[in-house]
Design a protein around this motif. Structure first.
Motif, PDB file in Angstrom:
ATOM      1  N   VAL A 377      10.669  56.877  31.611  1.00  0.00           N
ATOM      2  CA  VAL A 377      10.819  56.926  33.112  1.00  0.00           C
ATOM      3  C   VAL A 377       9.796  57.830  33.637  1.00  0.00           C
ATOM      4  O   VAL A 377       9.008  57.221  34.544  1.00  0.00           O
ATOM      5  N   TYR A 378       9.739  58.855  33.343  1.00  0.00           N
ATOM      6  CA  TYR A 378       9.004  59.864  34.180  1.00  0.00           C
ATOM      7  C   TYR A 378       7.846  60.241  33.306  1.00  0.00           C
ATOM      8  O   TYR A 378       6.784  61.179  33.787  1.00  0.00           O
ATOM      9  N   GLY A 379       7.412  59.699  32.229  1.00  0.00           N
ATOM     10  CA  GLY A 379       6.357  59.985  31.421  1.00  0.00           C
ATOM     11  C   GLY A 379       6.689  61.413  30.571  1.00  0.00           C
ATOM     12  O   GLY A 379       7.585  62.162  30.997  1.00  0.00           O
ATOM     13  N   LYS A 380       5.864  61.605  29.481  1.00  0.00           N
ATOM     14  CA  LYS A 380       5.969  62.787  28.645  1.00  0.00           C
ATOM     15  C   LYS A 380       5.703  63.961  29.265  1.00  0.00           C
ATOM     16  O   LYS A 380       4.766  64.023  30.122  1.00  0.00           O
ATOM     17  N   PRO A 381       6.649  65.194  29.340  1.00  0.00           N
ATOM     18  CA  PRO A 381       6.203  66.361  30.177  1.00  0.00           C
ATOM     19  C   PRO A 381       4.878  67.027  29.468  1.00  0.00           C
ATOM     20  O   PRO A 381       4.786  66.770  28.405  1.00  0.00           O
ATOM     21  N   PRO A 382       4.202  67.618  30.257  1.00  0.00           N
ATOM     22  CA  PRO A 382       2.839  68.286  29.914  1.00  0.00           C
ATOM     23  C   PRO A 382       3.250  69.245  28.685  1.00  0.00           C
ATOM     24  O   PRO A 382       4.280  69.760  28.446  1.00  0.00           O
ATOM     25  N   ALA A 383       2.317  69.193  27.832  1.00  0.00           N
ATOM     26  CA  ALA A 383       2.495  70.180  26.526  1.00  0.00           C
ATOM     27  C   ALA A 383       2.379  71.410  27.146  1.00  0.00           C
ATOM     28  O   ALA A 383       1.466  71.791  27.813  1.00  0.00           O
ATOM     29  N   LYS A 384       2.945  72.360  26.398  1.00  0.00           N
ATOM     30  CA  LYS A 384       3.153  73.748  26.823  1.00  0.00           C
ATOM     31  C   LYS A 384       1.658  74.467  26.138  1.00  0.00           C
ATOM     32  O   LYS A 384       1.463  74.235  24.908  1.00  0.00           O
ATOM     33  N   LYS A 385       1.161  75.226  26.697  1.00  0.00           N
ATOM     34  CA  LYS A 385      -0.153  76.205  26.339  1.00  0.00           C
ATOM     35  C   LYS A 385       0.419  77.253  25.214  1.00  0.00           C
ATOM     36  O   LYS A 385       1.423  77.799  25.505  1.00  0.00           O
ATOM     37  N   THR A 386      -0.295  77.401  24.258  1.00  0.00           N
ATOM     38  CA  THR A 386       0.273  78.512  23.399  1.00  0.00           C
ATOM     39  C   THR A 386      -0.706  79.587  23.829  1.00  0.00           C
ATOM     40  O   THR A 386      -1.962  79.820  23.777  1.00  0.00           O
TER      41      THR A 386
END
Length: 400
Positions: A377-386
């Protein structure tokens, strides 16, 4: 066949069956409550009207609500109510109110419709909590909101049961004066529990500390729970409400762990017999009664919980993504629905039993796929930066 066996042997067979199903539920990661109900359905021809099973099941459900009441001191009730009451009332209106009107639309009487609405109301606390833990979602942003909803439902469910018992005692007829009289008795019993909690049981902890023998302690605590449950029955209310209030009385003391430590083993032994006993009351010989009503209730009850999550979650301060995920995770029905359905008879009880098993299964599926549906519905959340930056708040990593 079981009718001809000694009661002691029947009790042993039931306990061994409960052990196996409990062990199986852990192995296959499936709620034991549903397995116990199905076990009861299979044994319905052999155990119907079994007095030993009925008595054990009644003690089990009394102790369940007694221990639940221990979690609700007056201070905690006030804190919960401040934040969750708008969403809680929305839940009552959508899950129970609309379901009641759906049943009325299919030609059921008021009492039966109200009972069906109650069955469709409460999310299963045990199934939901277990799934949150199994799927490693306890630290998610929506978990606090979901647990608050479950607590609100835990408070409302005993009152619904008390009203149903009162209406049933009046032959299922409904009048404004009857409802007022029932509510007056409920308020009176609650007032008595609060009074005793603030006076007689205020220093109950000291008495427990003096009792070194665990057997005597169990006898005292179970006796208090059963006595207050029996007082509720004497007033024409539900023993469930009485047991809940008995726990609430003792919640005012300092350390409730001593009470829980003594009572939990007895509850764990006897509670499965309640769900098994309920299963024996579901006779499927005539097939599925009112299939269109069953389908309508299942569809609406899923939609209602999703709306509670989507709307209530926003009121609670959650993001749209997290609110949807919460709503999709609140759909399973279970133990409280069974308690309410146990008041029913005939076709209504069979309908309720089938609904509970189906809703529990569908709720588990929706819980499993809630993150994936939310991402669709909302798209994948942005990947977390390491990086090596320390998070500024404990919830920073849970907002997605």
């Amino acid at each position: 066949m079981l009718h001809d066996l000694p009661s002691l042997l029947v009790a042993g067979i039931i306990l061994l069956g409960i052990f196996y199903l409990g062990f199986l539920s852990i192995k296959i990661n499936f709620p034991s409550v549903i397995l116990y109900i199905v076990f009861g359905v299979l044994l319905a021809d052999f155990l119907t009207h079994n007095e030993l099973l009925h008595f054990a099941s009644e003690i089990g459900i009394v102790l369940l609500f007694f221990l639940l009441g221990l979690e609700f001191s007056l201070k905690r009730l006030g804190n919960i109510a401040k934040k969750i009451w708008p969403t809680g009332l929305l839940d009552v209106g959508l899950s129970m109110g609309v379901a009641t009107f759906i049943a009325l639309g299919f030609g059921m009487g008021f009492f039966e419709s109200f009972l069906v609405g109650g069955v469709a109301y409460a999310t299963s606390s045990s199934i939901t909590a277990k799934l949150l833990d199994d799927k490693n979602r306890m630290a998610n942003a929506e978990t606090e909101f979901m647990l608050a909803i479950l607590i609100f439902e835990d408070l409302v469910a005993p009152i619904i049961i008390a009203v149903l018992i009162g209406l049933q005692a009046g032959g299922g007829s409904f009048a404004a004066t009857d409802l007022m009289w029932i509510l007056l008795k409920v308020v009176g019993l609650i007032g008595l529990a609060i009074l005793l909690g603030k006076t007689v049981f205020k220093k109950f902890e000291k008495l427990l500390a003096k009792i070194e023998d665990e057997d005597f302690k169990i006898t005292l605590l179970v006796g208090i729970a059963i006595t207050f449950g029996g007082l509720a029955l004497l007033l024409g209310l539900s023993e469930v409400l009485g047991a809940f209030l008995a726990g609430m009385m003792l919640a005012e003391m300092g350390k409730i762990e001593r009470v829980e430590h003594a009572v939990v083993p007895v509850r764990n032994l006897l509670l499965p017999t309640f769900f098994l006993s309920f299963g024996t009351s579901i006779e499927l010989g005539e097939g599925f009664p009112m299939p269109l009503l069953l389908l309508a209730l299942l569809v609406w009850s899923m939609i209602a919980k999703i709306l509670v999550g989507v709307i209530g979650g926003r009121w609670y301060g959650l993001s749209k993504r997290v609110s949807l995920r919460a709503g999709l995770s609140l759909c399973a029905r279970g133990e409280f629905s069974v308690v309410i359905a146990n008041v029913a008879t005939g076709v209504t009880q069979i309908l309720s039993g089938i609904y509970i098993v189906a809703a529990a299964f569908l709720g588990m599926v929706l819980f499993e796929y809630a993150p994936k549906i939310t991402n669709k519905v909302y798209g994948k959340p942005p990947a977390k930066k390491t990086n090596l930056r320390v998070p500024t708040s404990p919830n920073e990593t849970n907002n997605n």
